[in-house]
Design a protein around this motif. Sequence first.
Motif, short mmCIF file in Angstrom:
data_model
loop_
_atom_site.label_atom_id
_atom_site.label_comp_id
_atom_site.label_asym_id
_atom_site.label_seq_id
_atom_site.Cartn_x
_atom_site.Cartn_y
_atom_site.Cartn_z
N ALA A 1 -0.16 -10.08 9.89
CA ALA A 1 1.00 -9.16 10.08
C ALA A 1 0.72 -8.16 8.87
O ALA A 1 0.84 -6.98 8.80
CB ALA A 1 2.22 -9.71 10.09
N THR A 2 0.43 -8.82 7.51
CA THR A 2 0.28 -8.21 6.33
C THR A 2 -0.91 -7.11 6.42
O THR A 2 -0.81 -6.26 5.88
CB THR A 2 0.21 -9.52 5.12
OG1 THR A 2 1.34 -10.02 4.97
CG2 THR A 2 -0.05 -8.59 3.85
N VAL A 3 -2.21 -7.80 6.90
CA VAL A 3 -3.16 -7.26 7.03
C VAL A 3 -3.14 -5.73 8.09
O VAL A 3 -3.45 -4.68 7.66
CB VAL A 3 -4.56 -7.92 7.47
CG1 VAL A 3 -5.62 -6.89 7.98
CG2 VAL A 3 -4.81 -8.86 6.63
N HIS A 4 -2.48 -6.07 8.95
CA HIS A 4 -2.27 -5.06 10.13
C HIS A 4 -1.35 -4.12 9.48
O HIS A 4 -1.49 -2.67 9.44
CB HIS A 4 -1.55 -5.63 11.24
CG HIS A 4 -1.18 -4.36 12.27
ND1 HIS A 4 -0.25 -3.75 12.47
CD2 HIS A 4 -2.05 -4.06 13.40
CE1 HIS A 4 -0.32 -3.09 13.41
NE2 HIS A 4 -1.30 -3.13 14.10
N ARG A 5 -0.42 -4.40 8.53
CA ARG A 5 0.45 -3.31 7.92
C ARG A 5 0.04 -2.59 7.04
O ARG A 5 0.01 -1.42 6.95
CB ARG A 5 1.89 -4.19 7.36
CG ARG A 5 2.76 -3.18 6.68
CD ARG A 5 3.98 -3.73 6.08
NE ARG A 5 3.63 -4.96 5.55
CZ ARG A 5 3.40 -4.99 4.05
NH1 ARG A 5 3.36 -3.84 3.44
NH2 ARG A 5 2.97 -6.14 3.40
N LEU A 6 -0.95 -3.26 5.98
CA LEU A 6 -1.39 -2.37 5.03
C LEU A 6 -2.80 -1.83 5.37
O LEU A 6 -3.11 -0.79 4.92
CB LEU A 6 -2.08 -3.73 3.88
CG LEU A 6 -0.97 -4.30 3.09
CD1 LEU A 6 -1.35 -5.24 2.07
CD2 LEU A 6 -0.15 -3.42 2.32
N ALA A 7 -3.26 -2.28 6.65
CA ALA A 7 -4.36 -1.47 7.17
C ALA A 7 -3.94 -0.04 7.56
O ALA A 7 -4.57 1.15 7.41
CB ALA A 7 -5.19 -2.34 8.04
N ARG A 8 -2.87 -0.22 8.16
CA ARG A 8 -2.12 1.18 8.80
C ARG A 8 -1.83 2.11 7.62
O ARG A 8 -2.05 3.19 7.77
CB ARG A 8 -0.93 0.65 9.44
CG ARG A 8 -0.49 1.91 10.22
CD ARG A 8 0.80 1.55 11.24
NE ARG A 8 1.89 1.13 10.42
CZ ARG A 8 2.23 -0.22 10.33
NH1 ARG A 8 1.74 -1.13 11.20
NH2 ARG A 8 3.46 -0.62 9.89
N GLU A 9 -1.39 1.31 6.58
CA GLU A 9 -0.97 2.45 5.45
C GLU A 9 -2.25 2.89 4.75
O GLU A 9 -2.31 4.14 4.42
CB GLU A 9 0.01 1.70 4.47
CG GLU A 9 1.30 1.29 5.23
CD GLU A 9 2.16 0.35 4.06
OE1 GLU A 9 1.57 0.46 2.87
OE2 GLU A 9 2.91 0.03 4.39
N LEU A 10 -3.35 1.84 4.67
CA LEU A 10 -4.61 2.70 4.03
C LEU A 10 -5.42 3.59 5.22
O LEU A 10 -6.00 4.82 4.48
CB LEU A 10 -5.37 1.38 4.10
CG LEU A 10 -4.96 0.53 2.74
CD1 LEU A 10 -5.96 -0.84 2.82
CD2 LEU A 10 -5.42 1.20 1.59
N VAL A 11 -4.94 3.56 6.37
CA VAL A 11 -5.54 4.71 7.09
C VAL A 11 -4.93 6.00 6.86
O VAL A 11 -5.51 7.22 6.87
CB VAL A 11 -5.32 4.21 8.67
CG1 VAL A 11 -5.66 5.45 9.54
CG2 VAL A 11 -6.21 3.31 9.09
N GLU A 12 -3.55 5.95 6.61
CA GLU A 12 -2.60 6.88 6.35
C GLU A 12 -3.31 7.61 4.74
O GLU A 12 -3.14 8.96 4.80
CB GLU A 12 -1.38 6.66 6.27
CG GLU A 12 -0.46 6.27 7.74
CD GLU A 12 0.69 5.74 7.89
OE1 GLU A 12 1.47 5.84 6.37
OE2 GLU A 12 1.44 5.59 8.73
#
Length: 257
Positions: A44-55
């Motif tokens: 869940a942490t990787v998914h959340r941070l990856a989404r923010e890194l995409v933004e």
Amino acid sequence: MTSEYSGVPDTVIGKVMLILHAFEVDDHDLPLAEIVRRTGLHKATVHRLARELVEARMLDRTEIGYRLSGGLFELGMRASVERSLLEIAMPFLQDLYARTRETVHLGVLDGHEVLYVAKIGGHRQASAPSRTGGRMPLHCTGIGKALLAHSDVELRQEVLSAPLARRTPRTIIAPGLLAAHLDTVRENGIAFEYEESTIGIACVAAPILDVGTNDAVAAVSVTGPLTRYRPEPHADAVRAAATGIAATLHRRRALQN
């Protein structure tokens, strides 16, 4: 395999760095599950941070998973030292390639490794493991030995006292032998490598020395396969390129001051 990042993973920045460093040189896209495996972070942490890194344009979302984004490249090109060094060095590197028609490298010291800032090679370039943005150990590469020979006493002692990885049967792993070799490199202003990092590859390198302090700012090399290449005849050309880059850097800094 896990990320090589050795910072503080318990902070948000630390976790972001773990994710970014999970991508290796040969990686294009990584599935979410593989990033989780390499970082050791919760899914869940990787998914959340990856989404923010995409933004933030640090990662791109793909059909497979994620890949490093062009935003990272833009930031990297703003690194003042490497950028100004590359701008000044490139004409010399191109001239060196035109004279030798062999693979030309520019590298800088980063910890106990060489960080390759530039690599120029034609259709018949040597199949060396080096690549722009890649790293290699100091003790077994031509550029690495040129940098290490002109480094401070503390760094040299750190490298010599640590285990020296044997990459090929010809890698110098005896500290005393390597120390004597580095003394010769420092005295002659030139470093040779014969199959110490990769079988079948030879290299000649010279340090780019700061005119004021005589510290190694970077190093330049010419590498080729032993089937057709002998490094000794290119020593003067490599040394001249390194000297030219150093002089141009000095003039640029003098004008800026």
